[in-house]
Design an enzyme around this catalytic site. Structure first.
Site, PDB file in Angstrom:
ATOM      1  N   GLY A 244      58.748  88.510  30.196  1.00  0.00           N
ATOM      2  CA  GLY A 244      59.578  87.754  29.198  1.00  0.00           C
ATOM      3  C   GLY A 244      61.131  87.833  29.321  1.00  0.00           C
ATOM      4  N   GLU A 278      54.909  93.310  33.135  1.00  0.00           N
ATOM      5  CA  GLU A 278      55.504  91.908  34.414  1.00  0.00           C
ATOM      6  C   GLU A 278      56.673  90.837  33.748  1.00  0.00           C
ATOM      7  OE1 GLU A 278      51.989  89.136  33.286  1.00  0.00           O
ATOM      8  OE2 GLU A 278      50.600  90.538  33.463  1.00  0.00           O
ATOM      9  N   PRO A 279      57.518  91.708  34.360  1.00  0.00           N
ATOM     10  CA  PRO A 279      59.508  90.604  33.877  1.00  0.00           C
ATOM     11  C   PRO A 279      59.290  90.349  35.346  1.00  0.00           C
ATOM     12  CG  PRO A 279      59.297  93.571  34.395  1.00  0.00           C
ATOM     13  CD  PRO A 279      57.548  93.472  34.505  1.00  0.00           C
ATOM     14  N   GLY A 280      59.858  89.437  34.704  1.00  0.00           N
ATOM     15  CA  GLY A 280      60.357  88.212  36.727  1.00  0.00           C
ATOM     16  C   GLY A 280      61.526  88.151  36.307  1.00  0.00           C
ATOM     17  N   ARG A 281      62.109  86.882  35.179  1.00  0.00           N
ATOM     18  CA  ARG A 281      63.863  86.776  35.494  1.00  0.00           C
ATOM     19  C   ARG A 281      64.538  88.324  35.076  1.00  0.00           C
ATOM     20  NH1 ARG A 281      64.433  81.722  33.274  1.00  0.00           N
ATOM     21  NH2 ARG A 281      62.921  82.044  32.030  1.00  0.00           N
ATOM     22  N   TYR A 321      65.201  72.356  32.306  1.00  0.00           N
ATOM     23  CA  TYR A 321      65.151  72.853  31.072  1.00  0.00           C
ATOM     24  C   TYR A 321      66.425  72.552  30.702  1.00  0.00           C
ATOM     25  CZ  TYR A 321      61.902  75.539  33.428  1.00  0.00           C
ATOM     26  OH  TYR A 321      60.408  75.708  34.082  1.00  0.00           O
ATOM     27  N   CYS A 347      68.484  60.782  43.983  1.00  0.00           N
ATOM     28  CA  CYS A 347      68.694  59.697  43.135  1.00  0.00           C
ATOM     29  C   CYS A 347      67.784  59.654  41.951  1.00  0.00           C
ATOM     30  CB  CYS A 347      67.874  58.084  43.834  1.00  0.00           C
ATOM     31  SG  CYS A 347      68.908  58.239  45.844  1.00  0.00           S
ATOM     32  N   GLU A 348      68.204  60.841  40.920  1.00  0.00           N
ATOM     33  CA  GLU A 348      68.170  60.721  39.406  1.00  0.00           C
ATOM     34  C   GLU A 348      69.158  60.956  38.837  1.00  0.00           C
ATOM     35  OE1 GLU A 348      64.270  61.524  38.651  1.00  0.00           O
ATOM     36  OE2 GLU A 348      63.551  61.853  40.577  1.00  0.00           O
ATOM     37  N   TYR A 376      63.342  81.856  39.013  1.00  0.00           N
ATOM     38  CA  TYR A 376      62.862  80.100  39.022  1.00  0.00           C
ATOM     39  C   TYR A 376      64.484  79.239  40.100  1.00  0.00           C
ATOM     40  CZ  TYR A 376      59.830  82.750  35.702  1.00  0.00           C
ATOM     41  OH  TYR A 376      59.022  83.957  35.541  1.00  0.00           O
TER      42      TYR A 376
HETATM   43  N1  LLP Z   1      53.124  87.145  33.340  1.00  0.00           N
HETATM   44  C1  LLP Z   1      52.900  86.069  33.115  1.00  0.00           C
HETATM   45  C2  LLP Z   1      51.590  85.729  32.598  1.00  0.00           C
HETATM   46  C3  LLP Z   1      53.863  84.457  33.155  1.00  0.00           C
HETATM   47  O1  LLP Z   1      53.169  83.054  32.714  1.00  0.00           O
HETATM   48  C4  LLP Z   1      55.471  84.887  33.157  1.00  0.00           C
HETATM   49  C5  LLP Z   1      56.031  83.677  33.314  1.00  0.00           C
HETATM   50  C6  LLP Z   1      55.793  85.730  33.104  1.00  0.00           C
HETATM   51  C7  LLP Z   1      55.023  87.349  33.199  1.00  0.00           C
HETATM   52  C8  LLP Z   1      57.286  86.345  34.554  1.00  0.00           C
HETATM   53  O2  LLP Z   1      58.306  85.809  32.900  1.00  0.00           O
HETATM   54  P1  LLP Z   1      59.475  85.660  32.785  1.00  0.00           P
HETATM   55  O3  LLP Z   1      59.619  87.800  32.650  1.00  0.00           O
HETATM   56  O4  LLP Z   1      60.171  85.839  34.270  1.00  0.00           O
HETATM   57  O5  LLP Z   1      60.099  85.285  32.072  1.00  0.00           O
HETATM   58  N2  LLP Z   1      60.267  78.348  35.439  1.00  0.00           N
HETATM   59  C9  LLP Z   1      60.574  79.276  33.975  1.00  0.00           C
HETATM   60  C10 LLP Z   1      60.234  79.867  33.334  1.00  0.00           C
HETATM   61  C11 LLP Z   1      59.067  80.153  33.754  1.00  0.00           C
HETATM   62  C12 LLP Z   1      58.157  81.172  33.259  1.00  0.00           C
HETATM   63  C13 LLP Z   1      56.510  80.910  33.890  1.00  0.00           C
HETATM   64  N3  LLP Z   1      56.085  82.735  33.079  1.00  0.00           N
HETATM   65  C14 LLP Z   1      61.646  79.441  34.077  1.00  0.00           C
HETATM   66  O6  LLP Z   1      62.706  78.230  34.991  1.00  0.00           O
HETATM   67  O7  LLP Z   1      63.032  79.671  33.456  1.00  0.00           O
END
Ligand code: LLP
Length: 428
Positions: A244, A278-281, A321, A347-348, A376
């Site tokens: 997050g 669990e970082p993604g972004r 978003y 076409c949107e 994402y």
């Molecule tokens: N762990 C869990 C259980 C999650 O559901 C998520 C993201 C993460 C970790 C990673 O979160 P992050 O570090 O990336 O914030 N599609 C949206 C973001 C949806 C995130 C869903 N869950 C966007 O484009 O901003």
């Protein structure tokens, strides 16, 4: 607090470079739309997170839903990262990229028994279970496989974070996790089941979080639960506080991992728990851009449109978003200030990449980089309007590799058949 510059992407003379590679060369070689990622930036983000917590045992499990390209997964795995998966498909990708099972955690509200079986066979670190019924299913799977299932319960700490309404997950009204007052009873049940091994406790409160304080609140609630479980002889050794951490898209101020560490580590003094993130972004967003070519300009008088060859099927975040992504020309030098909506061919009306953006007035054929698109971006892309998905390039230093070929029209129909009852019938 720091305002991160997109330091990996910078102009040298008139040209925009990613690390040592000129983006114009990539656009020329591989065409557009094209995702381009900086491996160096991904690694430096990973290392800054890893370093911040190096005084305690921890594992960083990259939330691969942000970008699951095999080249990126392998790069992170080589650096020591694990992954957070949410489907059997992500498990497959992670294994294909060489991520060891012992560094995989499995999140998600609706894991099927088939997915659980595959993950159990792969020897994953733990299942983050989100309901009693899911826990029962996991126990059944474990019994059938004759293998103990490592379990953590994802709790819903009911903590508010200030982010887009689609990106908060830790409030009571969200579908995620087990409410705090039911978690203890579930752990008791888990501890009695011979096929489950209580391994951890998890929470994930949302995404694009810019203020770290809710993480402190969450950790306190998790520790409280751990303390209530201890007298029962239940000891989850892993504390997983989800992902997050936010990044800079526009003018926001993004926290750094060290600030998270300064908040969380004092709360953990004297405890021997392993931390999991669990970082993604955070790991990939700023490392990526989407290259797109200007097709046409349209000037109805009251405003301007720049029509480009990338669309909401390539990058859905603005449409979904209202997300802001900076747009940079890959070659400077055009004069004038031109305010326009940057839109795609779909076409949107919601198909746009930027709204009312001030840029130098482009000419058809110019290429722009839509920045901070590493997370994402491709992973949420689709073939809507029968548009083959973009290619992906990974750059490290002066080297660039095509890590995913642009799809062809043949890819669009792979797996489809025309049944006999649809054929023929040459009606006048
Ligand atoms: N762990 C869990 C259980 C999650 O559901 C998520 C993201 C993460 C970790 C990673 O979160 P992050 O570090 O990336 O914030 N599609 C949206 C973001 C949806 C995130 C869903 N869950 C966007 O484009 O901003």
């Amino acid at each position: 607090m720091t305002r991160l510059a997109y330091d990996t992407f910078c102009y040298r003379g008139k040209d925009l470079f990613v690390e040592g590679v000129k983006l114009a060369d990539l656009a020329h070689r591989f065409g557009t739309p094209l995702y381009v990622y900086s491996g160096g930036k991904i690694l430096s983000q990973f290392e800054s997170f890893d370093r911040a917590f190096n005084s305690v045992p921890h594992t960083i499990c990259y939330a691969m839903k942000a970008n699951s390209n095999l080249g990126i997964l392998a790069l992170l795995a080589k650096a020591g990262a694990g992954v957070d998966i949410v489907s059997g498909g992500e498990l497959f990708r992670a294994r294909r990229a060489g991520v060891p099972g012992s560094r995989i955690v499995f999140s998600g509200v609706g894991k099927t028994e088939d997915e659980m079986t595959a993950a159990l066979r792969a020897g994953i670190l733990m299942f983050n279970v989100e309901s009693g019924e899911e826990m029962d299913a996991l126990a059944r799977v474990a019994r059938r496989a004759g293998k103990l299932a490592p379990l953590s319960i994802r709790v819903n700490p009911n903590v508010a974070v200030d982010t887009h309404r689609h990106m908060t997950t830790g409030k009571a009204e969200n579908k995620f996790g087990v409410v705090m007052n039911q978690a203890e009873a579930l752990y008791r049940r888990a501890a009695k089941n011979p096929w489950l091994r209580v391994t951890g406790v998890q929470a994930h409160i949302g995404s694009q979080i810019l203020d770290v304080r809710p993480y402190g609140e969450t950790l306190k609630k998790l520790l409280d639960l751990v303390d209530r479980l201890a007298p029962l002889g239940i000891a989850p050794g892993i504390l997983d506080i989800g992902g997050g951490l936010g990044v800079v898209y526009n003018s926001e101020r993004a926290p750094r991992p060290i600030q998270l560490a300064e908040l969380l580590l004092p709360l953990l003094k004297g405890r021997s728990l392993k931390l999991l993130f669990e970082p993604g972004r955070f790991l990939v967003a700023e490392a990526g851009c989407l290259l797109t070519k200007v097709l046409y300009r349209k000037e109805p008088g009251h405003k301007n449109f720049v029509i480009v060859d990338a669309a909401m099927n390539d990058l859905a975040r603005p449409a979904l978003y209202d997300a802001h992504h900076p747009v940079w020309p890959i070659r400077k030098g055009r004069a004038g200030r031109y305010v326009a909506d940057v839109v795609g061919p779909i076409c949107e009306s919601g198909d746009y990449l930027a709204k009312a953006r001030a840029l130098p007035r482009p000419e058809p054929g110019d290429v722009w980089a839509v920045m901070a698109a590493g997370a994402y971006g491709f992973s949420m892309s689709s073939q809507y309007n029968a548009r083959p998905r973009a290619g992906e390039v990974l750059v490290v230093g002066n080297e660039s590799r095509l890590v995913r070929k642009r799809e062809t029209v043949e890819d669009l129909v792979r797996g489809e058949t025309i049944p006999s009852f649809s054929r023929g019938g040459n009606r006048p």
